[in-house]
Design a protein around this motif. Structure first.
Motif, PDB file in Angstrom:
ATOM      1  N   PRO A   1      16.922   3.215 -34.191  1.00 56.05           N
ATOM      2  CA  PRO A   1      17.329   2.713 -35.506  1.00 56.05           C
ATOM      3  C   PRO A   1      17.552   1.198 -35.527  1.00 56.05           C
ATOM      4  CG  PRO A   1      18.556   4.690 -34.952  1.00 56.05           C
ATOM      5  CD  PRO A   1      17.817   4.283 -33.717  1.00 56.05           C
ATOM      6  N   ARG A   2      18.207   0.684 -34.512  1.00 55.60           N
ATOM      7  CA  ARG A   2      18.508  -0.751 -34.471  1.00 55.60           C
ATOM      8  C   ARG A   2      17.242  -1.578 -34.255  1.00 55.60           C
ATOM      9  NH1 ARG A   2      24.411  -1.210 -32.270  1.00 55.60           N
ATOM     10  NH2 ARG A   2      25.232   0.733 -33.109  1.00 55.60           N
ATOM     11  N   CYS A   3      16.402  -1.077 -33.349  1.00 58.47           N
ATOM     12  CA  CYS A   3      15.169  -1.818 -33.065  1.00 58.47           C
ATOM     13  C   CYS A   3      14.226  -1.811 -34.271  1.00 58.47           C
ATOM     14  CB  CYS A   3      14.471  -1.238 -31.839  1.00 58.47           C
ATOM     15  SG  CYS A   3      15.331  -1.637 -30.289  1.00 58.47           S
ATOM     16  N   ASN A   4      14.219  -0.733 -35.031  1.00 53.66           N
ATOM     17  CA  ASN A   4      13.372  -0.688 -36.226  1.00 53.66           C
ATOM     18  C   ASN A   4      13.855  -1.665 -37.293  1.00 53.66           C
ATOM     19  OD1 ASN A   4      11.554   1.120 -35.206  1.00 53.66           O
ATOM     20  ND2 ASN A   4      12.391   2.907 -36.256  1.00 53.66           N
ATOM     21  N   VAL A   5      15.159  -1.833 -37.400  1.00 56.57           N
ATOM     22  CA  VAL A   5      15.703  -2.832 -38.321  1.00 56.57           C
ATOM     23  C   VAL A   5      15.304  -4.228 -37.856  1.00 56.57           C
ATOM     24  CG1 VAL A   5      17.826  -3.923 -39.163  1.00 56.57           C
ATOM     25  CG2 VAL A   5      17.638  -1.427 -39.116  1.00 56.57           C
ATOM     26  N   ILE A   6      15.415  -4.479 -36.563  1.00 52.02           N
ATOM     27  CA  ILE A   6      15.046  -5.786 -36.006  1.00 52.02           C
ATOM     28  C   ILE A   6      13.559  -6.066 -36.218  1.00 52.02           C
ATOM     29  CG2 ILE A   6      14.769  -7.053 -33.833  1.00 52.02           C
ATOM     30  CD1 ILE A   6      17.427  -5.725 -32.931  1.00 52.02           C
ATOM     31  N   LYS A   7      12.716  -5.041 -36.000  1.00 55.73           N
ATOM     32  CA  LYS A   7      11.270  -5.222 -36.207  1.00 55.73           C
ATOM     33  C   LYS A   7      10.961  -5.526 -37.672  1.00 55.73           C
ATOM     34  CE  LYS A   7       9.757  -1.428 -34.148  1.00 55.73           C
ATOM     35  NZ  LYS A   7       8.786  -0.423 -33.618  1.00 55.73           N
TER      36      LYS A   7
ATOM     37  N   ASP B   1      19.754 -10.626 -50.736  1.00 56.03           N
ATOM     38  CA  ASP B   1      18.773  -9.819 -51.450  1.00 56.03           C
ATOM     39  C   ASP B   1      19.173  -8.343 -51.380  1.00 56.03           C
ATOM     40  OD1 ASP B   1      16.573  -8.361 -52.307  1.00 56.03           O
ATOM     41  OD2 ASP B   1      15.123  -9.785 -51.487  1.00 56.03           O
ATOM     42  N   LYS B   2      19.633  -7.792 -52.487  1.00 58.54           N
ATOM     43  CA  LYS B   2      20.115  -6.404 -52.506  1.00 58.54           C
ATOM     44  C   LYS B   2      19.000  -5.402 -52.208  1.00 58.54           C
ATOM     45  CE  LYS B   2      24.017  -7.172 -55.617  1.00 58.54           C
ATOM     46  NZ  LYS B   2      24.673  -6.788 -56.901  1.00 58.54           N
ATOM     47  N   GLN B   3      17.794  -5.730 -52.652  1.00 58.33           N
ATOM     48  CA  GLN B   3      16.664  -4.841 -52.389  1.00 58.33           C
ATOM     49  C   GLN B   3      16.358  -4.801 -50.890  1.00 58.33           C
ATOM     50  OE1 GLN B   3      13.217  -5.617 -54.786  1.00 58.33           O
ATOM     51  NE2 GLN B   3      11.910  -4.198 -53.649  1.00 58.33           N
ATOM     52  N   LEU B   4      16.449  -5.973 -50.250  1.00 60.17           N
ATOM     53  CA  LEU B   4      16.225  -6.036 -48.803  1.00 60.17           C
ATOM     54  C   LEU B   4      17.298  -5.240 -48.058  1.00 60.17           C
ATOM     55  CD1 LEU B   4      14.921  -7.156 -46.224  1.00 60.17           C
ATOM     56  CD2 LEU B   4      16.369  -9.202 -46.494  1.00 60.17           C
ATOM     57  N   VAL B   5      18.548  -5.379 -48.488  1.00 62.58           N
ATOM     58  CA  VAL B   5      19.646  -4.637 -47.857  1.00 62.58           C
ATOM     59  C   VAL B   5      19.405  -3.133 -47.976  1.00 62.58           C
ATOM     60  CG1 VAL B   5      22.103  -4.088 -47.983  1.00 62.58           C
ATOM     61  CG2 VAL B   5      21.346  -6.469 -48.189  1.00 62.58           C
ATOM     62  N   ALA B   6      18.998  -2.698 -49.159  1.00 60.53           N
ATOM     63  CA  ALA B   6      18.727  -1.272 -49.385  1.00 60.53           C
ATOM     64  C   ALA B   6      17.583  -0.790 -48.506  1.00 60.53           C
ATOM     65  CB  ALA B   6      18.403  -1.029 -50.855  1.00 60.53           C
ATOM     66  N   GLU B   7      16.558  -1.626 -48.363  1.00 56.81           N
ATOM     67  CA  GLU B   7      15.401  -1.272 -47.533  1.00 56.81           C
ATOM     68  C   GLU B   7      15.799  -1.142 -46.064  1.00 56.81           C
ATOM     69  OE1 GLU B   7      11.228  -3.364 -46.077  1.00 56.81           O
ATOM     70  OE2 GLU B   7      12.121  -3.972 -47.997  1.00 56.81           O
ATOM     71  N   LEU B   8      16.587  -2.095 -45.597  1.00 56.68           N
ATOM     72  CA  LEU B   8      17.034  -2.071 -44.188  1.00 56.68           C
ATOM     73  C   LEU B   8      17.971  -0.887 -43.935  1.00 56.68           C
ATOM     74  CD1 LEU B   8      17.689  -5.892 -43.625  1.00 56.68           C
ATOM     75  CD2 LEU B   8      15.747  -4.542 -42.795  1.00 56.68           C
TER      76      LEU B   8
ATOM     77  N   ALA C   1      17.880   1.922 -45.480  1.00 59.19           N
ATOM     78  CA  ALA C   1      17.040   3.126 -45.475  1.00 59.19           C
ATOM     79  C   ALA C   1      16.382   3.305 -44.108  1.00 59.19           C
ATOM     80  CB  ALA C   1      15.974   3.024 -46.566  1.00 59.19           C
ATOM     81  N   ILE C   2      15.915   2.196 -43.529  1.00 58.87           N
ATOM     82  CA  ILE C   2      15.304   2.256 -42.187  1.00 58.87           C
ATOM     83  C   ILE C   2      16.335   2.713 -41.173  1.00 58.87           C
ATOM     84  CG2 ILE C   2      14.329   0.858 -40.325  1.00 58.87           C
ATOM     85  CD1 ILE C   2      13.076  -0.931 -42.500  1.00 58.87           C
ATOM     86  N   PHE C   3      17.524   2.135 -41.270  1.00 57.56           N
ATOM     87  CA  PHE C   3      18.595   2.434 -40.308  1.00 57.56           C
ATOM     88  C   PHE C   3      19.053   3.890 -40.411  1.00 57.56           C
ATOM     89  CE2 PHE C   3      23.055   2.465 -38.953  1.00 57.56           C
ATOM     90  CZ  PHE C   3      22.967   1.836 -37.721  1.00 57.56           C
ATOM     91  N   THR C   4      19.303   4.344 -41.620  1.00 62.51           N
ATOM     92  CA  THR C   4      19.844   5.712 -41.802  1.00 62.51           C
ATOM     93  C   THR C   4      18.774   6.780 -41.618  1.00 62.51           C
ATOM     94  OG1 THR C   4      19.512   5.498 -44.194  1.00 62.51           O
ATOM     95  CG2 THR C   4      21.697   4.976 -43.321  1.00 62.51           C
ATOM     96  N   GLU C   5      17.515   6.438 -41.934  1.00 64.50           N
ATOM     97  CA  GLU C   5      16.432   7.418 -41.753  1.00 64.50           C
ATOM     98  C   GLU C   5      16.289   7.783 -40.289  1.00 64.50           C
ATOM     99  OE1 GLU C   5      11.586   7.897 -42.371  1.00 64.50           O
ATOM    100  OE2 GLU C   5      12.599   6.015 -42.884  1.00 64.50           O
ATOM    101  N   GLU C   6      16.356   6.779 -39.422  1.00 65.34           N
ATOM    102  CA  GLU C   6      16.228   7.056 -37.999  1.00 65.34           C
ATOM    103  C   GLU C   6      17.450   7.804 -37.478  1.00 65.34           C
ATOM    104  OE1 GLU C   6      13.652   6.719 -36.280  1.00 65.34           O
ATOM    105  OE2 GLU C   6      12.463   5.654 -37.750  1.00 65.34           O
ATOM    106  N   HIS C   7      18.610   7.481 -38.039  1.00 64.55           N
ATOM    107  CA  HIS C   7      19.830   8.191 -37.625  1.00 64.55           C
ATOM    108  C   HIS C   7      19.742   9.671 -37.971  1.00 64.55           C
ATOM    109  CE1 HIS C   7      23.110   5.864 -35.890  1.00 64.55           C
ATOM    110  NE2 HIS C   7      22.621   4.812 -36.512  1.00 64.55           N
TER     111      HIS C   7
END
Length: 427
Positions: free
Chosen positions: A366-372, A410-417, A419-425
């Protein structure tokens, strides 16, 4: 004069303890492998996904547990689609005055209880304890504190363990020390266990660790001379009795001769470790002395095969001794992900080997996907030179989110990140 141990606000001198006479004045200060204070084996009544799904739903609906906690419990015990037995257990507990909060605590700590026969097993045990004069409030408090007492067999064993828990709880409330061994048969394993646990209490070992040892099937507290010698070794090593590592070290050292300990140390010496490094590792992770030479050698081979040097391996083990217990497959999988997919250098893992102990699915990916994702958006710079330090994979979820997700305007960016973080969790 024996070692003096700090216990909260007071110092306890070992030679003055009423129940303990050390058998060996010059016992070695070298400890052995910790076999975790395990209790009765958790029972699984159904392995299929259907059973686990039903169990999770039942625990959430009947006890109000969170889905995450219910899923964790379902990996230890499940009851397929038949809720008759767990219903009868819950009904029995409520009839004896246990609150929903206490029942949730009991099932969380001892999920196997839901699989026991309420009528033939649990009911008679609760009735027996009440027949000895236990009030409803006392019974619910003690059973909620150490529910595995109800998993023990025999009225004598149950009553002795119950009395021990009661004495410790009451003594800790009033700051008084009370003796329990007078009612036990001289020389029995139970007498030894109670006596030794009282010794540990005087040294400062907290309730939760005492009670874990009480209901454990291990023999570490059942001996007399061996216990005394083993305890002296751990005390002389300077372990803090208020920590779980103290108990781990005691279990490691228990029954291990000085010769065996020296042989264990020699294993590491032959592989390039200094003696002081071996003891530093032992203080971090007592199980390190349980490793055989073959196991350590296999671990070296795994790391060398991934491109690490021998010096790297020594540094890794000194920082994270638990890595020797990891399977070659896990080490390879995590190393290749961090180095080949994320482009961190090997030296980053040498400096932060604790990453190897993290869950791929829950922490690393999850963390690495956010970083990528941030790298692809050019928000972290060049993928090779601008990667954040690997240590940030080790921080808590909250700190990671604050550092890499929520800080963006950027609220849209925060929401996107997110989603990436929680999806992997969740995956």
């Amino acid at each position: 004069m024996y070692s003096v141990i700090l216990h909260g606000r007071r110092l306890v001198q070992l030679q003055k303890l009423p129940y303990l006479r050390f058998a060996v004045e010059n016992a070695s200060a070298f400890p052995n492998p910790f076999s975790s204070a395990a209790s009765d084996a958790d029972v699984s009544l159904g392995d299929g996904r259907k059973g686990k799904t039903f169990t999770v739903s039942y625990l959430v609906d009947s006890l109000g547990l969170s889905k995450k906690l219910a899923e964790s419990i379902s990996r230890k015990v499940s009851f397929c689609s038949d809720k008759g037995n767990p219903d009868s257990v819950l009904s029995l507990l409520r009839s004896h005055g246990f609150t929903d909060s206490q029942i949730s605590t009991i099932i969380t700590n001892y999920p196997r209880l839901l699989t026991l026969d309420a009528e033939k097993s649990l009911g008679p045990k609760l009735q027996f304890l009440q027949s000895r004069g236990a009030s409803s409030s006392e019974l619910t408090q003690i059973v909620s504190t150490v529910p595995k007492i109800l998993g023990k067999r025999g009225h004598k064993t149950i009553s002795r363990y119950y009395d021990f828990v009661k004495v410790i709880i009451e003594a800790d409330k009033s700051s008084k020390y009370e003796k329990l061994c007078h009612s036990l048969p001289q020389g029995s394993k139970q007498e030894n266990k109670i006596r030794n646990l009282l010794v540990l209490r005087e040294l400062g070992v907290p309730q939760r660790l005492l009670f874990s040892l009480l209901i454990s099937n291990q023999h570490v507290c059942c001996g007399k001379e061996i216990f005394e010698v083993s305890l002296k070794k751990v005390v002389d090593m300077g372990f803090d009795p208020t920590t779980s590592t103290f108990v781990e070290a005691l279990c490691t050292v228990y029954g291990m001769s000085d010769k065996t300990i020296e042989e264990k140390v020699d294993v590491y010496k032959r592989l390039g470790f200094a003696v002081e490094d071996v003891w530093a590792m032992f203080k971090k992770w007592p199980l390190s002395l349980a490793n055989s030479e073959k196991k350590v050698a296999n671990s070296i081979e795994t790391f060398l095969g991934l491109g690490f040097s021998r010096d790297d391996f020594v540094r890794i083990v000194k920082r994270f001794p638990q890595c020797i217990g990891l399977s070659a497959e896990l080490v390879k999988k995590k190393t290749e992900f961090v180095v080949k997919k994320m482009n961190w250098p090997l030296k980053a893992l040498v400096s932060n080997p604790q990453v190897l102990g993290l869950s791929m699915e829950k922490r690393i990916v999850p963390r690495c996907n956010v970083i990528k994702a941030l790298i692809l958006k050019d928000l972290l710079g060049d993928t090779r030179s601008k990667l954040p330090p690997l240590r940030y994979v080790l921080i808590t979820d909250e700190k990671f989110l604050e550092r890499y997700v929520r800080k963006h305007d950027d609220k849209q960016l925060v929401a996107e990140l997110m989603a990436i973080f929680t999806e992997e969790h969740a995956s």
